[in-house]
Design a protein around this motif. Sequence first.
Motif, PDB file in Angstrom:
ATOM      1  N   LEU A  10      -0.819  -5.471   4.581  1.00 20.94           N
ATOM      2  CA  LEU A  10       0.291  -5.329   5.541  1.00 20.94           C
ATOM      3  C   LEU A  10       1.335  -4.325   5.088  1.00 20.94           C
ATOM      4  N   HIS A  11       1.289  -3.905   3.830  1.00 25.25           N
ATOM      5  CA  HIS A  11       2.397  -3.086   3.305  1.00 25.25           C
ATOM      6  C   HIS A  11       1.868  -1.947   2.449  1.00 25.25           C
ATOM      7  N   CYS A  12       1.646  -0.804   3.095  1.00 24.89           N
ATOM      8  CA  CYS A  12       1.253   0.391   2.347  1.00 24.89           C
ATOM      9  C   CYS A  12       1.842   1.606   3.050  1.00 24.89           C
ATOM     10  N   HIS A  13       2.573   2.410   2.284  1.00 22.61           N
ATOM     11  CA  HIS A  13       3.163   3.640   2.830  1.00 22.61           C
ATOM     12  C   HIS A  13       2.079   4.717   2.837  1.00 22.61           C
ATOM     13  N   LEU A  14       1.875   5.340   3.993  1.00 19.04           N
ATOM     14  CA  LEU A  14       0.753   6.276   4.111  1.00 19.04           C
ATOM     15  C   LEU A  14       0.816   7.382   3.056  1.00 19.04           C
ATOM     16  N   ILE A 188      11.523  -5.608   6.909  1.00 15.36           N
ATOM     17  CA  ILE A 188      12.571  -4.861   6.194  1.00 15.36           C
ATOM     18  C   ILE A 188      12.292  -4.924   4.698  1.00 15.36           C
ATOM     19  N   HIS A 189      12.367  -3.764   4.028  1.00 17.29           N
ATOM     20  CA  HIS A 189      12.326  -3.778   2.563  1.00 17.29           C
ATOM     21  C   HIS A 189      13.620  -4.418   2.057  1.00 17.29           C
ATOM     22  N   ALA A 190      13.511  -5.497   1.302  1.00 15.59           N
ATOM     23  CA  ALA A 190      14.702  -6.157   0.751  1.00 15.59           C
ATOM     24  C   ALA A 190      14.292  -6.979  -0.457  1.00 15.59           C
ATOM     25  N   GLY A 212       9.574  -6.924   3.395  1.00 19.39           N
ATOM     26  CA  GLY A 212       8.842  -6.136   2.411  1.00 19.39           C
ATOM     27  C   GLY A 212       9.357  -6.487   1.026  1.00 19.39           C
ATOM     28  N   HIS A 213       8.477  -6.964   0.180  1.00 18.44           N
ATOM     29  CA  HIS A 213       8.814  -7.466  -1.168  1.00 18.44           C
ATOM     30  C   HIS A 213       9.507  -8.822  -1.045  1.00 18.44           C
ATOM     31  N   GLY A 214      10.845  -8.841  -1.022  1.00 20.35           N
ATOM     32  CA  GLY A 214      11.562 -10.121  -0.911  1.00 20.35           C
ATOM     33  C   GLY A 214      11.505 -10.953  -2.172  1.00 20.35           C
ATOM     34  N   SER A 269      -0.387  -3.233  -1.679  1.00 15.95           N
ATOM     35  CA  SER A 269      -0.330  -2.296  -2.819  1.00 15.95           C
ATOM     36  C   SER A 269       0.846  -1.329  -2.771  1.00 15.95           C
ATOM     37  N   ASP A 270       1.569  -1.239  -1.645  1.00 13.73           N
ATOM     38  CA  ASP A 270       2.811  -0.458  -1.515  1.00 13.73           C
ATOM     39  C   ASP A 270       2.569   1.054  -1.547  1.00 13.73           C
ATOM     40  N   ASP A 271       2.434   1.640  -2.743  1.00 16.48           N
ATOM     41  CA  ASP A 271       2.188   3.090  -2.907  1.00 16.48           C
ATOM     42  C   ASP A 271       1.172   3.223  -4.043  1.00 16.48           C
TER      43      ASP A 271
HETATM   44 ZN    ZN Z   1       7.207  -0.402   0.448  1.00 16.91          ZN
END
Ligand code: ZN
Length: 322
Positions: A10-14, A188-190, A212-214, A269-271
């Motif tokens: 659900l969370h990966c920056h292209l 939201i990234h927080a 995002g994260h939290g 995996s985020d980035d």
């Molecule tokens: Zn991120």
Amino acid sequence: MTAHLKKVELHCHLEGAAPPALTLAQARKYNIDISAYLKDGAYVWHDFASFLECYDKISEVYKTDEDYALLTETYLAELAGIGTIYSELIVSPDHGKRIGLGADAYIEGVCEGIRRARAASGIEARLIVTGERHFGPASVIGAAEYAASARNPLITGFNLAGEERMGRVADYARAFDIARDAGLGLTIHAGEVCGAFSVADALDAVRPARIGHGVRAIEDADLVRRLADLGTVLEVCPGSNIALEVFPDFQSHPLRALKEAGVRVTISSDDPPFFHTSLEREYELASSVFGFSDAEIDAITRTGIEAAFVDEATRSELLARL
Ligand code: ZN
Ligand code: ADE
């Protein structure tokens, strides 16, 4: 071993998923010097601010809609190869504008990459448009207006990323009103670079379905209970958190504690190449370091599908594939 498990991200920056070898080939193609940001096959950064700078710099070697199609197809093919059935990619049409490609051509390239990957492997994907805090509230509102007016069925969510230490979530609330009114899922990234207050801020100002994260919510027991009671889903990226020194090591990472407190967690995996990780490694860590059984990992993946920004028919199909 988690190779046999189906996976969801659900969370990966292209641009954050760009393989260094592809980025190097792109830089050579356009004769751009990125030697300060990519050395010996690895991205070069030393803290959160320099990571964001490196991210923005290497993004500049992806210039055309075809470059974006190739980047998207490459990453989704990698995901499909490890058993991933669904991916949400965080994209920045604003970045498309900044590099002179234009938001529409940027998104069209990404969508072409999704179509190619789906045709090859069956992987399903959606896009989360993001605003970046460090470009200021006006640019974040612009990103929300773009996402709301695009009427692109693959754009299903809106996010706020970038420099978490810049401003408070309330400064960006108007952007989330626009996205909510357009029917987009909100995240939201927080609680990544900033502490628990930033997660509370996100809940108070926007109350997104996901954060995002939290993970730094763990600093405040009342807040952890609030997340559990609300059913807010955390997009947890352990490898990213350790690389960025949010926690000193995996033993101190709160993934298991949050789950045991009743918070709905997912893993992403985020980035990945920036943080020397991959979705495959994150699943492996869930098993080997966090000690989750296959059934527990499947339940985390199921939470991901339940929280995915997709229509109900697609959600049912994904649940059936799990
Ligand atoms: Zn991120
Ligand atoms: N942009 C790309 N990766 C990010 C992260 N981990 N946090 C905030 N903004 C980002």
